[in-house]
Design a protein around this motif. Structure first.
Motif, PDB file in Angstrom:
ATOM      1  N   SER A 125     -87.189   4.450   2.740  1.00  0.00           N
ATOM      2  CA  SER A 125     -87.518   5.049   1.455  1.00  0.00           C
ATOM      3  C   SER A 125     -86.396   4.816   0.439  1.00  0.00           C
ATOM      4  CB  SER A 125     -87.776   6.545   1.660  1.00  0.00           C
ATOM      5  OG  SER A 125     -87.935   7.198   0.450  1.00  0.00           O
ATOM      6  N   LEU A 126     -85.159   4.943   0.905  1.00  0.00           N
ATOM      7  CA  LEU A 126     -84.012   4.713   0.019  1.00  0.00           C
ATOM      8  C   LEU A 126     -83.948   3.260  -0.429  1.00  0.00           C
ATOM      9  CD1 LEU A 126     -81.189   6.796   1.734  1.00  0.00           C
ATOM     10  CD2 LEU A 126     -82.220   7.205  -0.493  1.00  0.00           C
TER      11      LEU A 126
ATOM     12  N   TYR B 233     -86.749  10.395  11.037  1.00  0.00           N
ATOM     13  CA  TYR B 233     -86.355  10.642   9.659  1.00  0.00           C
ATOM     14  C   TYR B 233     -85.374   9.567   9.187  1.00  0.00           C
ATOM     15  CZ  TYR B 233     -85.500  13.481   5.549  1.00  0.00           C
ATOM     16  OH  TYR B 233     -85.425  13.935   4.257  1.00  0.00           O
ATOM     17  N   THR B 234     -84.518   9.122  10.115  1.00  0.00           N
ATOM     18  CA  THR B 234     -83.579   8.052   9.784  1.00  0.00           C
ATOM     19  C   THR B 234     -84.342   6.800   9.356  1.00  0.00           C
ATOM     20  OG1 THR B 234     -82.069   8.902  11.450  1.00  0.00           O
ATOM     21  CG2 THR B 234     -81.640   6.692  10.655  1.00  0.00           C
ATOM     22  N   GLU B 235     -85.327   6.428  10.152  1.00  0.00           N
ATOM     23  CA  GLU B 235     -86.151   5.268   9.811  1.00  0.00           C
ATOM     24  C   GLU B 235     -86.815   5.461   8.448  1.00  0.00           C
ATOM     25  OE1 GLU B 235     -87.705   4.597  14.410  1.00  0.00           O
ATOM     26  OE2 GLU B 235     -89.149   4.524  12.764  1.00  0.00           O
ATOM     27  N   GLY B 236     -87.425   6.651   8.286  1.00  0.00           N
ATOM     28  CA  GLY B 236     -88.172   6.917   7.060  1.00  0.00           C
ATOM     29  C   GLY B 236     -87.293   6.945   5.836  1.00  0.00           C
ATOM     30  N   LEU B 237     -86.156   7.633   5.959  1.00  0.00           N
ATOM     31  CA  LEU B 237     -85.292   7.787   4.800  1.00  0.00           C
ATOM     32  C   LEU B 237     -84.625   6.469   4.434  1.00  0.00           C
ATOM     33  CD1 LEU B 237     -84.402   9.922   2.795  1.00  0.00           C
ATOM     34  CD2 LEU B 237     -82.446  10.414   4.235  1.00  0.00           C
ATOM     35  N   ALA B 238     -84.203   5.724   5.444  1.00  0.00           N
ATOM     36  CA  ALA B 238     -83.568   4.437   5.172  1.00  0.00           C
ATOM     37  C   ALA B 238     -84.541   3.534   4.421  1.00  0.00           C
ATOM     38  CB  ALA B 238     -83.105   3.780   6.468  1.00  0.00           C
TER      39      ALA B 238
END
Lengths: 346, 346
Positions: A246-247, A239-244
Motif C-alpha cells: 500500500s505504501l 499487515y506487513t505485506e499489505g502495508l508495504a
C-alpha cells in the motif's frame, strides 16, 4: 560426502510444477551434496526434468497422482489424500527417506500434515510457523506467524526457544535477542496471555529473553526473534505485506503526479528495485515450521524458481545444523527448568 | 448561534503548553461558535493568551495547578490528582460546562479519566479508542486501538456500532462498511474471541457488517471501520507507525546510495512531502474515545499547533452531530436486538 535429501511437493504453489522443477535444478547445481525427491504425477514431471543433464542422478520422481488444492479442508485432505504430492513428500520425511520437505501449497494443509504425518519433537506442545522478515537494521524471525490461534503462555515460551535456535544456527546470529510482541515495554503490559508469557520467558536462561518489544520497534529489527500468539503473528505478517504494498502504491501515485516527479522516479528506478528486493522476504527462503521432528518448510504460494532455490538452500542448511536435534536438546533443558520451577513454591 | 465549549488540557503532550495554546487560538479564529476552557496553571497560560486579541472573549483559563505525567499510574493519577489539567478538563465535561475534552497527555490516564470522571454511555460495556488512519483508497477507523485488552465478543460488536456511527456522522461516509480484523476471510477463521464476535456482528442489521477483513487488506481501506480487540488494534496502530517510518528510512538509504538516485530523490522531494502528509494521521485530528457520555479526544503526544487545531475542529464536529446521543440511541436498538436474539432458541 553425506547427502541431504529434500522431498519437494512439485504440485504446490501458483507456479507449479514449472517453477518448482526449475528451482530444484538450480539448487542441485549449487549444492553438490543435495538430493531431491520430486513428488507429483510422473507423467507431468518427467518432461520437465528431461533437461536436468549433469544433476539428473540426484533428482528422483516420486509418483503422487493427487493434489491438495487451496480449498481443501486441511486436516481432511491430509488424512484422505494419501496419494497427494504434499502427503507423499511429508511421508518421505517420516520414513527417513528424506530429511526435509518443502511445499508452496496450502499453508493449512502443510501445518496439519507436519503435525499428523511427521509429528512433533518431544516436549514441544505446538510447532509454529516462523518466517524471517526484513527489518531496517537486520532481518528478524516472527514466531508464531499463524499456526496456532488461542495459544497458552507455555507455547509462547517454547516459541522463543525455537526461534532463538533458528536464528543462531541457521542465520548465524550469536545469542539472539528474543522479544515478546506487546503493547508496551513494561513487564505488566498486555493481555493475560502476554503477561503470563512474559513471566515464563523472564524466568529462564536457556535463551536470551530481552523483554517486551512494542509493535512500533518490530520493523526496525530491534529483536532478532519476535514471539507472538499465532493470531497476532499472522496479523503482523499479513499487515506487513499489505502495508508495504500500500505504501509503495501511494508512493507511486505521488511519483506519477507531475513531470518533475516522474523524472525523479525514473532516476530512482534502480534504487527502488533494490528497495523492493530488500522488502522481499522470499529472499530468505520459505517459512520453516519449527517443532516438528524433521525439517518442513512452507514456500510462499507465489514463489518463482529463485524462491524455490533459496528455500532448498534453507532446507539444506536446516538439515546440516540438525535443527530438530538442537530444538529437542534445548527443549529438554527448558523443560528441566520448568519442572524445577514448578516444585518451588512461588 | 449556540456555542460549543471544549475543555482543553493545556499541559498535555510534548509541546505543551505553547503548541496547545497556539492551536487553540487558530481554532477559535476558524470556528466562530467555538469556546475554549484552557485548563492549566493560570500563571503559565496567561502570557500565552495575551495575544489572543479578537478571540479573547472565547477563551477562558481554568486554574489547574497539577500535571499528570507520562509515568504516573493512570488510575491512581486520575483519582488523586484532582487539580491536574487533565482531570479539570474532564470534570468540565462531567459538570456540563463543556461538551468536549481534549488532551495530548498520557493515553492511559485519559482513558481511565474518561471512564471514571466522565462515565460510560448507557449500554456500552467498554468505551474504545478509535483513531482514523490513512488507507490507500480512503481513510479508515480502527476500533479499539488500545483501550481494552482481553475483550469479550460483545464489546467487539459494540465497537462496530460506535465506529460505524463515527464514520457516518463525523467523516460523512454513508453506510460505512464495518470489517472484523482477522486472519482469514471465512467466518470460521480466527481465535475463539473473533469467531464469536463474527457471529454476533453478522446477526445484527443496525450497522453494515461486511465480514472479516484480512490484515493485508486493511491498509488499502477496504473497510471503513476495522474492529479489533484492543491488544490487536494497538499492535496494528503502533506497527503502522513503525513500519511506515522504517520503510521511509529504508527508501532513504537506497536514495542516498548513488549520485543518480540522489538526483532522483531531489526531484521527488515535493512528491515525498505530499506522501508523508498523506501518511500522517494527525491530519484527521486526534483519536476519539468513543462510548463515554461526552466527547473525549486524545491528541497525539507530539502534536503541534495544526494538529491541535484539527483535533479541536474534530471535537466541534463530534459535538455538533451529537455523537454520544447517536451512540446511545443506536445502542438501544442493538441491545433490543440482542434481547430478542437471546430469547430465540438457537
Amino acid at each position: 560426502m553425506a547427502q541431504i535429501t529434500v522431498a519437494v511437493d512439485a504440485m504446490g504453489g501458483d507456479n507449479a510444477p514449472g517453477a518448482v522443477v526449475e528451482g530444484s535444478l538450480m539448487a542441485l547445481r549449487e549444492m553438490p551434496d543435495l538430493r531431491i525427491l520430486l513428488c507429483g504425477p510422473t507423467e507431468a514431471l518427467k518432461p520437465l526434468t528431461a533437461g536436468a543433464g549433469d544433476v539428473k542422478e540426484r533428482i528422483e520422481i516420486r509418483e503422487a497422482p493427487e493434489v491438495i488444492g487451496m480449498h481443501d479442508a486441511p486436516v481432511l485432505a491430509i488424512r484422505r489424500k494419501t496419494g497427494s504430492s504434499m502427503v507423499v513428500a511429508l511421508m518421505a520425511v517420516k520414513d527417513g527417506q528424506a530429511q526435509a520437505a518443502l511445499s508452496a501449497g496450502s499453508t493449512g494443509a502443510l501445518l496439519a500434515g507436519g503435525m499428523l504425518r511427521v509429528g512433533r519433537i518431544k516436549g514441544i506442545d505446538r510447532p509454529a510457523l516462523a518466517p524471517v522478515l526484513p527489518g531496517r537494521k537486520n532481518p528478524f524471525l516472527l514466531i508464531d506467524a499463524g499456526a496456532n490461534v488461542d495459544c497458552q503462555s507455555e507455547y509462547l515460551r517454547q516459541f522463543g526457544l525455537m526461534g532463538s535456535i533458528y536464528m543462531e544456527k541457521v542465520m548465524g546470529v550469536s545469542r539472539p535477542r528474543v522479544g515478546l510482541l506487546n503493547i508496551g515495554a513494561e513487564s505488566e503490559k498486555g493481555s493475560r496471555l502476554y503477561k503470563e508469557a512474559h513471566q515464563l520467558m523472564a524466568s529462564q536462561s536457556v535463551y536470551n529473553f530481552t523483554g517486551n518489544i512494542e509493535a512500533r520497534d518490530v520493523p526496525n529489527g530491534d529483536a532478532d526473534v519476535v514471539v507472538a500468539d499465532g493470531f497476532d503473528g499472522n496479523i503482523v505478517l499479513k499487515y506487513t505485506e499489505g502495508l508495504a504494498s500500500s505504501l509503495v502504491g501511494m508512493l507511486k501515485d505521488e511519483m506519477m503526479s507531475s513531470t518533475r516527479s516522474k523524472l525523479g522516479a525514473l532516476l530512482l528506478k534502480p534504487a527502488l528495485r533494490t528497495f523492493k528486493k530488500r522488502m522481499d522476504y522470499e529472499e530468505y527462503g520459505g517459512s520453516p515450521f519449527l517443532g516438528v521432528s524433521g525439517v518442513v518448510i512452507k514456500a510462499h504460494g507465489s514463489s518463482g524458481p529463485v524462491a524455490f532455490k533459496n528455500a532448498l538452500r534453507q532446507a539444506h542448511k536446516m538439515v546440516s545444523v540438525d535443527i530438530s536435534g538442537q530444538i529437542a536438546r534445548e527443549m529438554a533443558k527448558l523443560a528441566g527448568l520448568n519442572d524445577k520451577g514448578e516444585s518451588d513454591p512461588q
